[in-house]
Structure formats: structure tokens, C-alpha cells
Design an enzyme around this catalytic site. Structure first.
Site, mmCIF file in Angstrom:
data_model
loop_
_atom_site.group_PDB
_atom_site.id
_atom_site.type_symbol
_atom_site.label_atom_id
_atom_site.label_comp_id
_atom_site.label_asym_id
_atom_site.label_seq_id
_atom_site.Cartn_x
_atom_site.Cartn_y
_atom_site.Cartn_z
ATOM 1 N N ARG A 1 0.864 -1.201 0.000
ATOM 2 C CA ARG A 1 0.000 0.000 0.000
ATOM 3 C C ARG A 1 0.891 1.238 0.000
ATOM 4 O O ARG A 1 0.587 2.243 0.624
ATOM 5 C CB ARG A 1 -0.927 0.007 1.227
ATOM 6 C CG ARG A 1 -1.753 -1.244 1.408
ATOM 7 C CD ARG A 1 -2.732 -1.485 0.246
ATOM 8 N NE ARG A 1 -3.481 -2.714 0.448
ATOM 9 C CZ ARG A 1 -3.077 -3.934 0.059
ATOM 10 N NH1 ARG A 1 -1.910 -4.095 -0.563
ATOM 11 N NH2 ARG A 1 -3.840 -4.988 0.283
ATOM 12 N N ARG B 1 -1.254 -7.898 7.530
ATOM 13 C CA ARG B 1 -2.445 -8.616 7.054
ATOM 14 C C ARG B 1 -2.604 -8.472 5.539
ATOM 15 O O ARG B 1 -2.915 -9.427 4.839
ATOM 16 C CB ARG B 1 -3.690 -8.143 7.778
ATOM 17 C CG ARG B 1 -4.262 -6.815 7.331
ATOM 18 C CD ARG B 1 -5.702 -6.657 7.778
ATOM 19 N NE ARG B 1 -5.823 -6.419 9.191
ATOM 20 C CZ ARG B 1 -6.026 -5.206 9.733
ATOM 21 N NH1 ARG B 1 -6.119 -4.140 8.970
ATOM 22 N NH2 ARG B 1 -6.150 -5.059 11.028
ATOM 23 N N ASP B 2 -2.374 -7.266 5.044
ATOM 24 C CA ASP B 2 -2.571 -7.055 3.607
ATOM 25 C C ASP B 2 -1.573 -7.867 2.794
ATOM 26 O O ASP B 2 -1.923 -8.518 1.813
ATOM 27 C CB ASP B 2 -2.427 -5.562 3.262
ATOM 28 C CG ASP B 2 -3.580 -4.739 3.821
ATOM 29 O OD1 ASP B 2 -4.673 -5.303 3.987
ATOM 30 O OD2 ASP B 2 -3.391 -3.548 4.090
ATOM 31 N N TRP C 1 -9.746 -7.142 11.042
ATOM 32 C CA TRP C 1 -9.572 -6.715 9.641
ATOM 33 C C TRP C 1 -10.068 -5.282 9.439
ATOM 34 O O TRP C 1 -9.499 -4.497 8.685
ATOM 35 C CB TRP C 1 -10.325 -7.686 8.708
ATOM 36 C CG TRP C 1 -10.317 -7.195 7.303
ATOM 37 C CD1 TRP C 1 -9.378 -7.466 6.359
ATOM 38 C CD2 TRP C 1 -11.259 -6.303 6.701
ATOM 39 N NE1 TRP C 1 -9.666 -6.798 5.201
ATOM 40 C CE2 TRP C 1 -10.815 -6.079 5.386
ATOM 41 C CE3 TRP C 1 -12.427 -5.674 7.138
ATOM 42 C CZ2 TRP C 1 -11.505 -5.259 4.494
ATOM 43 C CZ3 TRP C 1 -13.111 -4.853 6.257
ATOM 44 C CH2 TRP C 1 -12.643 -4.654 4.954
ATOM 45 N N ASP D 1 -10.300 -1.672 10.318
ATOM 46 C CA ASP D 1 -9.514 -0.715 11.096
ATOM 47 C C ASP D 1 -10.383 0.262 11.873
ATOM 48 O O ASP D 1 -9.860 1.068 12.642
ATOM 49 C CB ASP D 1 -8.588 0.086 10.163
ATOM 50 C CG ASP D 1 -7.440 -0.758 9.654
ATOM 51 O OD1 ASP D 1 -7.061 -1.711 10.344
ATOM 52 O OD2 ASP D 1 -6.926 -0.461 8.562
ATOM 53 N N LYS E 1 -15.903 4.565 2.393
ATOM 54 C CA LYS E 1 -14.948 3.672 3.067
ATOM 55 C C LYS E 1 -15.642 2.714 4.050
ATOM 56 O O LYS E 1 -16.665 2.132 3.742
ATOM 57 C CB LYS E 1 -13.853 4.512 3.720
ATOM 58 C CG LYS E 1 -12.951 5.100 2.623
ATOM 59 C CD LYS E 1 -11.687 5.731 3.056
ATOM 60 C CE LYS E 1 -10.730 4.979 3.845
ATOM 61 N NZ LYS E 1 -9.416 4.792 3.228
ATOM 62 N N GLN F 1 -10.036 0.394 -3.752
ATOM 63 C CA GLN F 1 -10.326 0.056 -2.353
ATOM 64 C C GLN F 1 -11.818 0.092 -2.066
ATOM 65 O O GLN F 1 -12.353 -0.769 -1.393
ATOM 66 C CB GLN F 1 -9.602 1.011 -1.401
ATOM 67 C CG GLN F 1 -9.705 0.559 0.038
ATOM 68 C CD GLN F 1 -9.452 1.691 1.022
ATOM 69 O OE1 GLN F 1 -10.074 2.741 0.969
ATOM 70 N NE2 GLN F 1 -8.502 1.471 1.910
ATOM 71 N N GLY G 1 -6.461 -5.186 -1.605
ATOM 72 C CA GLY G 1 -6.702 -6.624 -1.467
ATOM 73 C C GLY G 1 -7.826 -7.101 -2.368
ATOM 74 O O GLY G 1 -7.997 -8.302 -2.578
HETATM 75 O O1 IFM Z 1 -8.178 -4.355 6.296
HETATM 76 C C1 IFM Z 1 -7.869 -3.011 6.267
HETATM 77 C C2 IFM Z 1 -6.550 -2.869 5.578
HETATM 78 O O2 IFM Z 1 -5.546 -3.551 6.270
HETATM 79 C C3 IFM Z 1 -6.153 -1.419 5.440
HETATM 80 N N1 IFM Z 1 -7.172 -0.694 4.771
HETATM 81 C C4 IFM Z 1 -8.473 -0.779 5.376
HETATM 82 C C5 IFM Z 1 -8.929 -2.219 5.521
HETATM 83 C C6 IFM Z 1 -10.291 -2.266 6.210
HETATM 84 O O3 IFM Z 1 -10.323 -1.487 7.375
#
Ligand code: IFM
Length: 798
Positions: free
Chosen positions: A347, A363-364, A486, A488, A632, A686, A706
Site C-alpha cells: 500500500r 495482514r494485507d 480486519w 480498522d 470507506k 479500495q 486486497g
Molecule cells: O483491512 C484493512 C486494511 O488492512 C487497510 N485498509 C483498510 C482495511 C479495512 O479497514
């Protein structure tokens, strides 16, 4: 409205109208030398890191958009008219100026046609090179002789540290030292300090890049931006271009730029080829070597073809031919390329990610591997091992791993307040996927260090991830939310619990048992994991169901998230999809939960993350409330999660719905109405703005997401249904019933499978028969065939 089309044959997206609603970009290079380029040649270049290795400038989110970039200006010596070989920055009227941009696999070709002069520039970074090439052709299409003056332009950073370059001006404006050595521009900063090749993160050190030309001889230059542009001017009308003459400026402070001036004369019909090279190193050494190497321009084509073939062969490990050309365009090129670039740059590097986020978010990154496993398994192994060594001995993971600074065994363990509860559990997706793709069962026994202390086999690392989640579990027996799961934006508090991660843990336990059974002689491990799984299932059964769907979480004071009791956020997507993916929910619960997704969250543009949005809820309860409704995490269509939705529906056998969901966020499906989505119709983003906001359908944050990986994974493994398995290739499609046939070519462990699937009875799922090389096989798993063999597979659904 349509701005371009997919050229599937060449794996290119072709932009015919340059005035796209936003900059439509592409990536060049590798994780050493990276570059971003837009359809109007805007963009920037960087070495190893966008934050700490950015040596050319783009002004993010500026007006006009996507400037500066890699420009070539043309000044007509006779008429004094001037333009640029990309529509921007001079921006001649579009009824006189024609432009085409072909974004391909790590290259971009931009052509122009104006005033009877045509140009074509191919921008690329040769394989394994620390430099980029702008290979250019200029042709006189008219009937009179033309004398043209050409000017290159890049704007350099003063310091490679992007933050200092743009913000710390009292320092960075005083460290530039530009020179021209044998007609090659030398861009240098901090020359009185030593170079520190072993300490990439030290920003106060001497650094050099070069810019030179082959095929044309520079007659003048400018290296001082103000001298080139002139005061109160912009990139649209630089004084040097207007006058047709550079002033040979040498910037010894202030803002450096890279302008070489050439002059060419073209007879009617004549074409001239030349190339610009920009790269890392000193002009007199690395620069000179590159210019000498490419003195024969034919070598450029060779390097270009090598690059193109390289990526095309990686992506052709899997290709499809379906009744839907949007699906084919995405699966055969753009979904894969999007996943590759996301894997490369996490990212960190895009037109939106400006380098503020350096390193690999745990995680990503671990999820990003899933979309590229088949294409670059060796690089995946390297990255996967790096990430496994980012797990601490207690089983949690470091939130961010910095590839060039990571020191396994010596990192500090994060405090419980710093851990994310989901991070290490993603290894249960990535590690088996890697082993299934490669067949390397020994990988589970490989010993790797933990980030802070000690070491363990990869199997032990996986066990520790489970131990960690169990250790940090709360009152209902679900993993604690910690800093974030997951999502945030959920503020669960240290003792609050996440049902989503509980499903992830269940998936982890189930997967761990499968691995132990596969490896053999691990009965005590199986017993341990089975007991933990049963306990978790009981807790989920007792505390996670809300009547029609699953709850999302419990805050530490007992407040529920994702319950009918909540006026806002009464249903969340992730726990519904993961109730299916984890294998926990009963058939009845699965259907009820996924039907609720359909009725409460599905829209024409994809499935919302939650609903209704948070308007009255305090942002201390849900940080998503700081975003306007429909944006978002506050009830947008968060595209990362769409793959899970498709997978869950496919697991339920509901192929029509799975496919509808897939198409609703498929970038190519918006090509004819690109003004709605606004971003590139060839890449994922996103989030897409949902019905709770006036800009419904507009999409934000393209490329590094992702969503790319999960969309490819879901489509290739759950709709198309080709799933690598430990002992072969499982075939289990779940398609829309109107598809009567599709074909797949898959290379797997050295053998090629040409698979034809027919659907005479118009079903969504189910296999009537599979023939491998003419012989009926039992079950749905193709056995492994000899390396190098070509195999035909006929599948009949029914
Ligand atoms: O899962 C997260 C990711 O790690 C970063 N961007 C936002 C996503 C969801 O909150």
C-alpha cells in the site's frame, strides 16, 4: 462514456480519449526500480521505496492533476508552435491533437498526432535494470521538411526521502548539485556526504541518478526548474520550450530538473528514433555504461520484448475463454497484473499512496500473495518467509515488516495494545495455498526464526498463531479485537471480541487439522486442535447468531456490533461470508446469513460493508463514523470483501448470484460508463461509494488493494473452479446457468492442462463427468501429470 478499450490480444488497455475523469495509471519496473506513469505521462520514479527512494516528483492530489511526469516537448522551429508528446502538460485542443495510450504489462506506450508530426514513446524498465527507457519515434507525416526542437523534462526530488523533499524545504532546497557529464545529466544530492549503500534508510547521504540519450545528440540543457519553466509559468508553457532554447542552467540548490534539448530535421515521411534513459547511479559511470550499451537502438526492442514476454508468460500460467469478454480481459491480464503490482508495492506507491505508508502491512501483504501464487511462486516463497519471520514467538505479528530493515530475532515484540487480532491468522490462507501450488510439503517443516526470539518450523509458526488468538480471547470465547481486526474502524477495546476473527480462527483450526492429517504422525496436534475447534464452535453457536445473521463483534462493555438491536451498523458483511468460508455455520444459517447480505447490503455496484451507515454513533465507538455515510468503512462497497462474498455464494452453489456479485465490481464491466466509476476500468479499487452518498458508483483508491487478489482468487478458484490441491488440480466450477461452455488453460507443477467445461443442463454447479486425456477419472481432482506434458481435460457439468 467510453474512453478506451481492451486489446486482449496484446494484453493492453488502450485509452483513446486522454481527458479521462481521473488519471489512469500504470506501473513500470520491479521492486528495485519502480515507476508510475499515467495516460498523460504524469508520474514518478523511485528506488526500492516510495518513501525513502523517491527521486522524481509528482505533486499528489494537485491541480492540474498528475503533474509532473516524464515529458517530451516539441517546438517547431519555423512556426514556433509547441506541444508535448503526451496530451498533457501542453494540452493542445483535442479536435487538433490525437493521442493514444496503451497501458500494458509493466510498460506504457503513448502516441500523439499533431501538426502532421506523429510520435510514439514506449516507457519501460528493462528486466533487472535500475533504469528506465523512453524509446521514442518521431515521424513527419506532412509534405514539407520540418525542423523540430525537442526537450525532455523530469522534475527531481532534492532528497530521496519524499517527506523531506516536499516538506522540509529549509533543508532540502539546499542540497542539490546538478552537472552535465559528456551530455548526460547528473542529478546529485548531499554530495559532500559519503554514499552509504548498506544503509538505505539513512537519508543524509550522497545519492546520484542520471539522464542521457541515445540516437540524438543534446545541443543544450537545463537542470534548474526555474530556468526551464520561467517564473509564474507552468509545465504547460515553459519559457525554454516557448523560446526554443535552453539556457544550460546548472542547479546548485533549489529545484533540479532533467532537460536535454535536441534538434532533428525530418524530410516528408521520414522517421527518427531515439531513446532517453534515466536511472540510478553516477552519470560518468552507470549513466555512461547504459548509454554505451544501447548505442545500437535495436537492443532496446530486444529488451522490451524480453520484458513483455516475461510478464505474459507468468500470466499465461492460467488463462480462460468464457462467454463473457469482460471476464476474459480481467482474468487473463488485468486482474493478474493488478495482483502482481499490489504484491510488489503493498500500500506504498500509487497516485494516492504517496509513500506515507512504507513497508509491508502484515495482514494485507499475507493476503496479497493469493492472487500471484501461480505466476511467481519463487517470489511468493521469499515474501512469505519474510512475513513468517515477522511473527513473534507468542504467535502475534508485527503490524508492519520493512523488507530492507527487518531483523528477525532482534525485533521488539509489539505490546498487546499494538497487536492486530487478525494478522497472523492470514497465514492459514497463504501458507497452504503456496504448498498446494508448488507441492512442496517440506515447507511445513522449514525452520524460520520468529521476529523477536527463537525459531520454529512453519507448522509451529501456524500453531503459535492459533495459541495467540486463544490466549487473547474474551468473555464469550472469541478473539479480542486488540488494535483492530480486519476492520480498522471498529473500536472494540482491549477486551472486546471479534466474531470475524473467531471465524478466521475456526478456519485456522480446520486448516491446521487438515495439514496435520496430511503430514501424518501428528495425532496429539489433531486432538488439541479438534478440541479447540469444538469449543469455538459451541461459543459461536451460543453467542454469535443474531436470529437471521451473525453479529460482527462485542465491545468490551458488552455492546453488540452488527445486531438488529443496533440502529446503525445492524448488519456487517464479513461475518456472514466468513461463517460460510470457515465452515462453522449450518446450511440453514449460511443461507439465511447470505440472503440477508442480498437483501440488506447488495447494490448494483457491489455489496456494502455494513448498513445502515453510522451517523449518530460516536466515532469513539466506530471510527468509521468519521467518514461521511457511504464512504470507506462507513457503509461503502469495500471491494476487498467482495471476493469472500463471491466465494461464499459459490460454496452454497448459487452460481447466478455469485456471478452477479462478481460482475457488479468487475472493473471491465464499467468500461462503457467509465465516467460513473471515474477510475481506471482495468483495475480494482479500495472502495466504491454506496447509495448513502450522492456520488454513488464513483470508485476510489485504484490499484493497490486486497480486492485485486481476492477477486482473482474467487473468480479463478470458485467461479471458474480450478483449485490447486496437495495431490492434484481440483475442478469445481460454480457458474451462471446461462454459460454453456468455457475453457481454461492451466499450468500446474510443470504440466499443462487444457480444460473444456460444458454445461448442457444449464446448472450452476456439479460435475457429471471428467475425462483426462480421454479417460474418465473418479472424483473431481485431476491427478498430477508428467512435467512438460500437455493434457486435455473434458468436464461435463450436471
Ligand atoms: O483491512 C484493512 C486494511 O488492512 C487497510 N485498509 C483498510 C482495511 C479495512 O479497514
Amino acid at each position: 462514456m467510453k474512453y478506451g478499450y481492451f486489446d486482449d490480444q496484446n494484453k493492453e488497455y488502450v485509452i483513446e480519449k486522454p481527458d479521462t475523469p481521473s488519471s489512469w495509471s500504470n506501473y513500470l519496473g520491479s521492486t528495485r526500480y519502480g515507476a508510475i506513469i499515467t495516460n498523460n505521462a504524469g508520474g514518478y520514479s523511485f528506488f526500492k521505496s516510495v518513501a525513502q527512494g523517491r527521486f522524481t516528483r509528482l505533486r499528489f492530489n494537485a491541480v492540474p492533476m498528475d503533474q509532473a511526469g516524464r515529458y517530451i516537448y516539441i517546438h517547431d522551429a519555423e512556426s514556433k508552435d509547441y506541444w508535448s508528446t503526451s496530451w498533457q502538460p501542453v494540452a493542445k485542443p483535442l479536435d487538433q491533437y490525437k493521442s493514444e495510450c496503451r497501458h500494458g504489462s509493466a510498460y506504457t506506450k503513448i502516441s500523439s498526432d499533431y501538426s502532421e508530426i506523429s510520435t510514439e514513446t514506449t516507457f519501460f524498465v528493462p528486466l533487472d535494470a535500475d533504469y528506465e527507457c523512453w524509446s521514442t519515434k518521431v515521424k513527419n507525416k506532412g509534405s514539407k521538411r520540418r525542423t523540430l526542437k525537442l526537450f525532455t523534462y523530469v522534475e527531481y526530488g532534492c532528497n530521496w526521502n519524499a517527506g523531506d523533499d516536499l516538506n522540509n524545504l529549509q533543508y532540502s532546497q539546499y542540497i542539490t548539485n546538478m552537472n552535465v557529464v559528456d551530455s548526460i545529466i547528473s542529478h546529485a544530492s548531499n554530495v559532500n556526504l559519503p554514499e552509504m549503500p548498506d544503509d538505505f534508510e539513512e537519508k543524509d547521504q550522497a545519492r546520484y541518478t542520471f539522464l542521457g540519450a541515445v540516437g540524438v545528440e543534446p545541443v543544450a540543457y537545463d537542470t534548474d526548474r526555474e530556468a526551464f519553466l520561467g517564473p509564474y509559468r507552468t509545465y504547460a508553457n515553459p519559457i525554454a520550450v516557448e523560446k526554443g532554447q535552453c539556457s544550460n542552467s546548472l542547479a546548485k540548490a533549489g529545484n533540479p530538473c532533467g532537460t536535454l534539448q535536441f534538434e532533428i530535421t525530418l524530410e516528408p515521411g521520414e522517421e527518427k528514433d531515439f531513446a532517453i534513459f534515466m536511472g540510478i547511479g553516477r552519470a560518468e559511470k552507470e549513466g555512461k555504461a547504459v548509454i554505451e550499451k544501447f548505442a545500437n537502438l535495436e537492443l532496446i526492442d530486444e529488451e522490451f520484448n524480453k520484458l513483455k514476454n516475461h510478464w505474459h508468460s507468468k500470466m499465461s500460467q492460467m488463462s480462460v475463454q468464457t462467454p463473457d469478454s469482460d471476464v476474459d480481459s480481467m482474468l487473463n491480464m488485468w486482474s493478474q497484473f493488478n495482483s502482481l503490482m499490489t504484491f510488489f508495492w503493498s500500500r506504498a506507491a500509487s497516485l494516492v499512496y504517496s509513500g506515507a505508508r512504507d513497508g509491508l502491512g502484515y495482514r494485507d501483504t499475507v493476503q496479497d500473495m493469493l492472487g500471484v501464487m501461480h505466476a511467481i511462486p519463487e517470489l511468493v516463497q521469499e515474501r512469505l518467509e519474510l512475513m513468517i519471520t515477522g511473527q513473534v514467538a507468542s504467535g502475534g505479528a508485527m503490524p508492519v515488516v520493512k523488507p530492507f530493515a527487518h531483523r528477525p530475532g532482534f525485533e521488539k515484540e509489539p505490546t498487546p495494545e499494538e497487536f492486530r487480532s487478525d494478522d497472523a491468522l492470514w497465514l492459514f490462507n497463504a501458507v497452504p495455498a503456496y504448498v498446494k501450488e508448488t507441492g512442496d510439503l517440506d515447507f511445513y517443516h522449514k525452520v524460520l526464526p520468529y521476529a523477536d526470539k527463537g525459531e520454529g518450523t512453519i507448522l509451529q509458526h501456524l500453531r503459535q498463531a492459533i495459541e495467540f488468538s486463544i490466549k487473547y480471547s474474551g468473555a464469550h470465547g472469541f478473539p479480542c479485537g486488540m488494535l483492530a481486526d480486519w476492520n480498522d474502524c471498529l473500536e472494540l477495546g482491549q477486551e472486546g471480541e471479534t466474531v470475524f476473527v473467531a471465524f478466521q480462527l475456526r478456519y485456522g483450526l480446520k486448516t491446521y487439522i487438515e495439514i496435520c492429517e496430511l503430514l501424518g504422525k501428528l495425532e496429539s496436534e489433531i486432538t488439541w486442535a479438534q478440541a479447540a475447534l469444538e469449543k469455538l464452535d459451541k461459543n459461536l453457536h451460543d453467542h454469535a447468531w443474531d436470529g437471521e445473521w451473525f453479529l460482527r463483534a462485542y465491545r468490551d462493555d458488552g455492546l453488540k456490533f452488527g445486531s438488529k438491536e443496533n440502529d446503525e451498523g445492524s448488519i456487517f458483511l464479513n461475518t456472514q461470508t466468513w461463517s460460510v468460508l470457515s465452515g462453522h455455520a449450518s446450511e440453514q444459517e449460511q443461507k439465511s446469513a447470505m440472503d440477508a447480505v442480498h437483501s440488506e447490503l447488495a447494490t448494483d455496484y457491489g455489496v456494502m460493508l455494513c448498513a445502515p451507515p453510522f451517523v449518530k454513533t460516536d466515532y469513539k465507538v466506530v471510527r468509521a463514523a468519521l467518514f461521511n455515510p457511504g464512504l470507506k468503512e462507513n457503509a461503502a462497497i469495500f471491494t476487498h470483501t467482495q471476493g469472500w462474498t463471491i466465494m461464499a455464494e459459490a460454496m452454497l452453489g448459487r452460481g447466478d448470484r455469485a456471478f452477479d456479485y462478481y460482475k457488479s465490481t468487475l472493473p471491465a464491466a464499467y468500461n462503457d460508463r467509465a465516467e460513473l466509476r471515474q477510475i481506471e476500468p482495468y483495475v480494482y479499487c479500495q472502495s466504491t461509494i454506496s447509495k448513502f452518498h450522492p456520488l454513488e458508483g464513483a470508485s476510489r483508491l485504484p490499484w493497490l488493494t486486497g480486492a485485486a487478489t481476492w477477486a482473482f482468487y474467487a473468480a479463478s478458484q470458485y467461479i471458474i473452479g480450478i483449485q490447486p490441491d496437495y495431490h492434484g488440480l481440483t475442478i469445481d466450477p460454480c457458474i451462471p446457468s446461462h454459460w454453456d461452455k468455457f475453457q481454461v488453460s492451466r499450468q500446474f507443477r510443470g504440466a499443462t492442462y487444457q480444460i473444456t467445461v460444458t454445461n448442457p443442463n444449464k446448472v450452476n454447479k456439479g460435475i457429471a463427468s471428467i475425462k483426462l486425456n480421454g479417460e474418465i477419472i473418479a472424483g473431481q481432482c485431476l491427478p498430477l501429470c508428467a512435467k512438460g506434458s500437455q493434457n486435455s481435460v473434458e468436464v461435463i457439468m450436471g
